[in-house]
Design a protein around this motif. Structure first.
Motif, PDB file in Angstrom:
ATOM      1  N   ALA A   1       0.848  -1.189   0.000  1.00 31.45           N
ATOM      2  CA  ALA A   1       0.000   0.000   0.000  1.00 31.45           C
ATOM      3  C   ALA A   1       0.882   1.238   0.000  1.00 31.45           C
ATOM      4  O   ALA A   1       1.824   1.336   0.767  1.00 31.45           O
ATOM      5  CB  ALA A   1      -0.901  -0.001   1.223  1.00 31.45           C
ATOM      6  N   SER A   2       0.551   2.185  -0.869  1.00 29.76           N
ATOM      7  CA  SER A   2       1.276   3.455  -0.890  1.00 29.76           C
ATOM      8  C   SER A   2       0.359   4.625  -0.530  1.00 29.76           C
ATOM      9  O   SER A   2       0.809   5.758  -0.444  1.00 29.76           O
ATOM     10  CB  SER A   2       1.898   3.691  -2.268  1.00 29.76           C
ATOM     11  N   TYR A   3      -0.920   4.334  -0.315  1.00 32.36           N
ATOM     12  CA  TYR A   3      -1.892   5.369   0.015  1.00 32.36           C
ATOM     13  C   TYR A   3      -2.887   4.791   1.006  1.00 32.36           C
ATOM     14  O   TYR A   3      -3.303   3.636   0.890  1.00 32.36           O
ATOM     15  CB  TYR A   3      -2.639   5.816  -1.246  1.00 32.36           C
ATOM     16  N   GLY A   4      -3.244   5.591   1.978  1.00 31.37           N
ATOM     17  CA  GLY A   4      -4.237   5.112   2.929  1.00 31.37           C
ATOM     18  C   GLY A   4      -4.862   6.240   3.712  1.00 31.37           C
ATOM     19  O   GLY A   4      -4.490   7.407   3.566  1.00 31.37           O
ATOM     20  N   PHE A   5      -5.815   5.869   4.535  1.00 31.38           N
ATOM     21  CA  PHE A   5      -6.457   6.840   5.411  1.00 31.38           C
ATOM     22  C   PHE A   5      -7.114   6.109   6.566  1.00 31.38           C
ATOM     23  O   PHE A   5      -7.294   4.890   6.552  1.00 31.38           O
ATOM     24  CB  PHE A   5      -7.467   7.700   4.649  1.00 31.38           C
TER      25      PHE A   5
END
Length: 101
Positions: free
Chosen positions: A3-7
């Motif tokens: 994963a390179s993007y998350g929230f």
């Protein structure tokens, strides 16, 4: 896949609807999307109507592409009646860790 993007999102359900919100989220199509590599649901220990969601996506573009679909927009529309207000979002870049549930 990494994963390179998350929230991290915090959602407050309408009073007494926390269980329904959790069930709804656990049936999310994000769970079967190959670009969504982290999808964790948790509840506040102090208030069972407060639900936390942590998501990690392969890329920010993959996340936006998924939420632009009719399926995802329908999901968002069905989610709204369960919520007492707008969710709070914190962005994050997944680094690593472990989840065993």
């Amino acid at each position: 896949m990494t994963a390179s993007y998350g929230f991290h999102a915090t959602m407050t359900a309408r009073p007494g609807k926390g269980g329904q919100l959790v069930d709804f989220l656990l049936a999310s199509p994000s769970l079967t999307n190959e670009d969504c590599v982290v999808f964790l649901i948790g509840r506040s220990a102090a208030d069972s109507d407060v639900v936390h969601v942590t998501e990690g996506w392969t890329t920010e573009e993959a996340h936006h592409r998924f939420f632009a679909t009719d399926e995802a927009q329908a999901l968002v529309n069905r989610l709204q009646p369960l919520l007492a207000g707008e969710p709070a979002y914190l962005d994050e870049v997944p680094i690593g860790g472990k989840a065993a549930i």
